[in-house]
Scaffold this motif. Structure first.
Motif, PDB file in Angstrom:
ATOM      1  N   VAL A   1       1.132  -0.958  -0.341  1.00  0.00           N
ATOM      2  CA  VAL A   1       0.114   0.324  -0.233  1.00  0.00           C
ATOM      3  C   VAL A   1       0.718   1.425   0.129  1.00  0.00           C
ATOM      4  N   GLU A   2       1.857   1.627   0.357  1.00  0.00           N
ATOM      5  CA  GLU A   2       2.653   2.904   1.257  1.00  0.00           C
ATOM      6  C   GLU A   2       3.873   2.405  -0.315  1.00  0.00           C
ATOM      7  N   TYR A   3       3.744   1.957  -1.096  1.00  0.00           N
ATOM      8  CA  TYR A   3       4.512   1.882  -2.772  1.00  0.00           C
ATOM      9  C   TYR A   3       3.569   2.431  -3.496  1.00  0.00           C
ATOM     10  N   ALA A   4       2.442   1.562  -3.565  1.00  0.00           N
ATOM     11  CA  ALA A   4       1.176   2.121  -4.993  1.00  0.00           C
ATOM     12  C   ALA A   4       1.458   3.765  -4.559  1.00  0.00           C
TER      13      ALA A   4
ATOM     14  N   GLN B   1       3.192  10.106  -7.231  1.00  0.00           N
ATOM     15  CA  GLN B   1       4.147  10.609  -8.038  1.00  0.00           C
ATOM     16  C   GLN B   1       3.876  10.717  -9.810  1.00  0.00           C
ATOM     17  N   THR B   2       2.591   9.759  -9.333  1.00  0.00           N
ATOM     18  CA  THR B   2       2.455  10.290 -11.055  1.00  0.00           C
ATOM     19  C   THR B   2       0.761  10.426 -11.600  1.00  0.00           C
ATOM     20  N   ASN B   3       0.118  11.618  -9.757  1.00  0.00           N
ATOM     21  CA  ASN B   3      -0.368  11.859 -10.432  1.00  0.00           C
ATOM     22  C   ASN B   3      -1.597  10.583 -10.562  1.00  0.00           C
ATOM     23  N   GLY B   4      -1.828   9.585  -9.949  1.00  0.00           N
ATOM     24  CA  GLY B   4      -2.628   9.126 -10.341  1.00  0.00           C
ATOM     25  C   GLY B   4      -3.826   8.418  -9.018  1.00  0.00           C
ATOM     26  N   LYS B   5      -4.747   7.320  -9.219  1.00  0.00           N
ATOM     27  CA  LYS B   5      -5.575   7.001  -8.285  1.00  0.00           C
ATOM     28  C   LYS B   5      -5.705   6.282  -7.479  1.00  0.00           C
ATOM     29  N   LEU B   6      -5.188   5.729  -6.059  1.00  0.00           N
ATOM     30  CA  LEU B   6      -5.297   4.759  -5.380  1.00  0.00           C
ATOM     31  C   LEU B   6      -6.313   3.910  -4.838  1.00  0.00           C
ATOM     32  N   THR B   7      -6.872   2.626  -5.085  1.00  0.00           N
ATOM     33  CA  THR B   7      -7.912   2.018  -4.618  1.00  0.00           C
ATOM     34  C   THR B   7      -7.894   1.259  -3.144  1.00  0.00           C
TER      35      THR B   7
ATOM     36  N   THR C   1     -12.474  -4.583  10.594  1.00  0.00           N
ATOM     37  CA  THR C   1     -11.840  -3.626   9.064  1.00  0.00           C
ATOM     38  C   THR C   1     -12.700  -2.472   9.172  1.00  0.00           C
ATOM     39  N   PRO C   2     -13.503  -1.772   9.103  1.00  0.00           N
ATOM     40  CA  PRO C   2     -14.313  -0.946   8.291  1.00  0.00           C
ATOM     41  C   PRO C   2     -13.085   0.216   8.868  1.00  0.00           C
ATOM     42  N   GLU C   3     -12.734   0.005  10.460  1.00  0.00           N
ATOM     43  CA  GLU C   3     -11.837   0.910  11.483  1.00  0.00           C
ATOM     44  C   GLU C   3     -10.834   0.934  11.118  1.00  0.00           C
ATOM     45  N   ILE C   4     -10.432  -0.471  10.467  1.00  0.00           N
ATOM     46  CA  ILE C   4      -9.008  -0.251   9.890  1.00  0.00           C
ATOM     47  C   ILE C   4      -8.635  -0.153   8.634  1.00  0.00           C
ATOM     48  N   MET C   5      -9.209   0.051   8.060  1.00  0.00           N
ATOM     49  CA  MET C   5      -9.638   0.419   7.190  1.00  0.00           C
ATOM     50  C   MET C   5      -9.833   2.318   6.727  1.00  0.00           C
TER      51      MET C   5
ATOM     52  N   SER D   1      -6.301   4.849   5.134  1.00  0.00           N
ATOM     53  CA  SER D   1      -6.957   5.882   4.511  1.00  0.00           C
ATOM     54  C   SER D   1      -6.636   7.576   4.745  1.00  0.00           C
ATOM     55  N   ASP D   2      -6.699   7.919   6.329  1.00  0.00           N
ATOM     56  CA  ASP D   2      -6.332   8.437   6.968  1.00  0.00           C
ATOM     57  C   ASP D   2      -5.247   8.415   6.750  1.00  0.00           C
ATOM     58  N   ALA D   3      -3.860   7.875   6.734  1.00  0.00           N
ATOM     59  CA  ALA D   3      -2.830   7.976   7.249  1.00  0.00           C
ATOM     60  C   ALA D   3      -2.086   8.017   5.372  1.00  0.00           C
ATOM     61  N   ILE D   4      -2.533   7.284   4.291  1.00  0.00           N
ATOM     62  CA  ILE D   4      -2.360   7.889   3.047  1.00  0.00           C
ATOM     63  C   ILE D   4      -2.082   8.612   2.736  1.00  0.00           C
TER      64      ILE D   4
END
Length: 71
Positions: free
Chosen positions: A18-21, A27-33, A55-59, A63-66
């Motif tokens: 997830v971090e790598y993505a 860097q590529t102005n892309g979108k992450l799902t 799971t919802p809380e973990i996600m 998401s907040d960290a990313i």
């Protein structure tokens, strides 16, 4: 490439993916799902049931960290 889909099981290796993505999409102005799929057996152990419940809380935390680190 506009969107990257990363699946996660919340393991250490998946967190790295997830971090790598996130870095790559930044860097590529892309979108992450980010997706997590839970398939529990009919008689799941209590630990598995608790994991699925959280799971919802973990996600949301992921998401907040990313967003904080890569937006």
């Amino acid at each position: 490439m506009n969107t990257i889909l990363v699946t996660t099981d919340f393991s250490f290796a998946a967190k790295n993916a997830v971090e790598y993505a996130a870095k790559f999409t930044q860097q590529t102005n892309g979108k992450l799902t980010i997706a997590n799929f839970n398939i529990s057996p009919p008689l799941a152990e209590p630990v598995v049931c608790r994991y699925i419940k959280d799971t919802p809380e973990i996600m949301e935390e992921m998401s907040d960290a990313i967003q904080k680190n890569y937006s």
